[in-house]
Design a protein around this motif. Structure first.
Motif, PDB file in Angstrom:
ATOM      1  N   ALA A 112       0.835  -1.202   0.000  1.00 14.30           N
ATOM      2  CA  ALA A 112       0.000   0.000   0.000  1.00 14.30           C
ATOM      3  C   ALA A 112       0.870   1.252   0.000  1.00 14.30           C
ATOM      4  O   ALA A 112       2.027   1.232   0.430  1.00 14.30           O
ATOM      5  CB  ALA A 112      -0.915   0.004   1.222  1.00 14.30           C
ATOM      6  N   ARG A 113       0.303   2.346  -0.464  1.00 15.05           N
ATOM      7  CA  ARG A 113       0.989   3.639  -0.458  1.00 15.05           C
ATOM      8  C   ARG A 113       0.537   4.414   0.773  1.00 15.05           C
ATOM      9  O   ARG A 113      -0.660   4.650   0.962  1.00 15.05           O
ATOM     10  CB  ARG A 113       0.652   4.406  -1.733  1.00 15.05           C
ATOM     11  N   VAL A 134      -5.284  13.072  -2.186  1.00 17.78           N
ATOM     12  CA  VAL A 134      -5.908  12.047  -3.023  1.00 17.78           C
ATOM     13  C   VAL A 134      -5.218  11.992  -4.387  1.00 17.78           C
ATOM     14  O   VAL A 134      -4.956  10.910  -4.934  1.00 17.78           O
ATOM     15  CB  VAL A 134      -7.415  12.317  -3.169  1.00 17.78           C
ATOM     16  N   GLY A 135      -4.898  13.156  -4.932  1.00 14.13           N
ATOM     17  CA  GLY A 135      -4.210  13.190  -6.221  1.00 14.13           C
ATOM     18  C   GLY A 135      -2.848  12.539  -6.167  1.00 14.13           C
ATOM     19  O   GLY A 135      -2.461  11.798  -7.085  1.00 14.13           O
ATOM     20  N   LEU A 136      -2.097  12.799  -5.102  1.00 11.90           N
ATOM     21  CA  LEU A 136      -0.771  12.199  -4.964  1.00 11.90           C
ATOM     22  C   LEU A 136      -0.871  10.689  -4.794  1.00 11.90           C
ATOM     23  O   LEU A 136      -0.034   9.939  -5.309  1.00 11.90           O
ATOM     24  CB  LEU A 136      -0.034  12.824  -3.781  1.00 11.90           C
ATOM     25  N   ASP A 139       1.490   8.876 -10.606  1.00 14.27           N
ATOM     26  CA  ASP A 139       2.681   8.085 -10.892  1.00 14.27           C
ATOM     27  C   ASP A 139       3.911   8.917 -10.546  1.00 14.27           C
ATOM     28  O   ASP A 139       4.654   9.378 -11.420  1.00 14.27           O
ATOM     29  CB  ASP A 139       2.691   7.683 -12.365  1.00 14.27           C
ATOM     30  N   LEU A 140       4.090   9.134  -9.247  1.00 13.62           N
ATOM     31  CA  LEU A 140       5.207   9.929  -8.756  1.00 13.62           C
ATOM     32  C   LEU A 140       5.992   9.107  -7.740  1.00 13.62           C
ATOM     33  O   LEU A 140       5.420   8.285  -7.026  1.00 13.62           O
ATOM     34  CB  LEU A 140       4.697  11.216  -8.091  1.00 13.62           C
ATOM     35  N   PRO A 141       7.306   9.318  -7.657  1.00 16.41           N
ATOM     36  CA  PRO A 141       8.136   8.493  -6.772  1.00 16.41           C
ATOM     37  C   PRO A 141       7.908   8.835  -5.303  1.00 16.41           C
ATOM     38  O   PRO A 141       7.479   9.948  -4.974  1.00 16.41           O
ATOM     39  CB  PRO A 141       9.556   8.847  -7.203  1.00 16.41           C
ATOM     40  N   LYS A 182       7.267  20.036  -6.448  1.00 10.18           N
ATOM     41  CA  LYS A 182       6.919  18.706  -6.953  1.00 10.18           C
ATOM     42  C   LYS A 182       5.404  18.524  -6.852  1.00 10.18           C
ATOM     43  O   LYS A 182       4.774  19.065  -5.961  1.00 10.18           O
ATOM     44  CB  LYS A 182       7.629  17.628  -6.126  1.00 10.18           C
ATOM     45  N   GLY A 183       4.824  17.749  -7.737  1.00  7.22           N
ATOM     46  CA  GLY A 183       3.388  17.529  -7.674  1.00  7.22           C
ATOM     47  C   GLY A 183       2.608  18.715  -8.200  1.00  7.22           C
ATOM     48  O   GLY A 183       3.159  19.650  -8.786  1.00  7.22           O
TER      49      GLY A 183
END
Length: 283
Positions: free
Chosen positions: A94-95, A192-194, A198-200, A256-257
């Motif tokens: 999970a993230r 929610v967007g993060l 597809d970001l590290p 970032k983001g």
């Protein structure tokens, strides 16, 4: 995606839940009674059983001044519990999005702080949040720093100013601390967007664009109320001694983001939600 929100009942968790509920995706918001994030075994077993795709950790010790005399208790929530969540998320695939703070910086920089700038918290709260950041990063997770958060739920600066405008002829507000007032609903959208992007893994900043002082923020609130902004008097931080030192510069650079809109635009958009049916005598 299946979502898990910790710290249910808080200002930010409520806005995250509102946003996710509208998507129709499965989402579970838990408070301490349902999941005590300080309990390593409970966290591991729950995440393994529920198997969320993303966990947004809104649980935390947020009483900044009280942390000065209760640092161990704050560390248990802001530091150790984050490690238990990060471990569990890593094991379940999970993230984890760990919400952090501008208070990990000392506020001495001349300009905005970037995601990779050296940290140096001035107070116990900032130290405990930094421990949580490092724990999340150790397990390949995401840290999202924000600042000067306000919303429709709970106690916050905007609601306090609305109340004081109806109670006092004038209000003293510090003008030597600068930052970015950030609407919790906007931050919820960024989180929610993060979680979907597809970001590290790593550190991200999520605050409103622009900057102001607490004094400037209060004047804008009074203006929206139809009250005379001149009733807000500028004073130095030294006139309001607090147990925990605050950074003079809380401005974060969001490199970032996805950026968040300007703080003044967000405040105007949030205003109907913030005021609602509240009656306030501003004469």
């Amino acid at each position: 995606m299946r979502w898990l929100i910790t710290g249910a009942g808080g200002m930010l968790a409520g806005d995250v839940l509102d946003r996710l509920t509208r998507t129709g995706e499965p989402v579970l918001a838990l408070g301490r009674a349902e999941l005590d994030v300080r309990d390593r075994r409970a966290v591991r077993e729950f995440v393994a059983a529920y198997r969320p795709g993303a966990v947004i950790n809104c649980a935390g010790w947020t009483a900044v001044d009280d942390a000065e005399t209760h640092e161990a208790e704050a560390l248990a929530v802001n530091g150790h519990a984050v490690r238990w969540l990060a471990e569990a998320c890593e094991g379940a695939g999970a993230r984890l999005l760990q919400v952090s703070t501008d208070y990990v910086f000392d506020g001495a920089a001349a300009g905005p702080y970037g995601e990779d700038d050296p940290t140096g918290p001035l107070n116990a709260y900032g130290r405990t949040k930094l421990v949580g950041e490092l724990a999340a990063l150790d397990h390949g997770q995401y840290v999202v720093r924000t600042a000067w958060l306000y919303g429709a739920r709970g106690t916050n600066f905007v609601r306090t100013m609305i109340r004081l405008a109806g109670e006092r002829p004038s209000v003293d507000v510090v003008d030597d601390q600068r930052g970015q007032p950030t609407w919790a609903a906007d931050l919820a959208g960024s989180l929610v967007g993060l979680a979907r992007a597809d970001l590290p893994p790593g550190v991200y900043h999520a605050t409103s664009a622009g900057e102001t002082s607490w004094h400037g923020f209060a004047r804008e609130i009074f203006a929206l109320l139809g009250a005379d902004p001149e009733r807000v008097r500028p004073v130095p931080t030294g006139d309001f001694p607090r147990p925990a030192r605050r950074p003079a510069n809380s401005v974060l650079a969001c490199r970032k983001g996805e950026p968040i809109r300007h703080w003044r635009e967000a405040l105007h958009a949030a205003w109907p939600v913030l005021v609602g049916s509240r009656q306030c005598n501003v004469a």
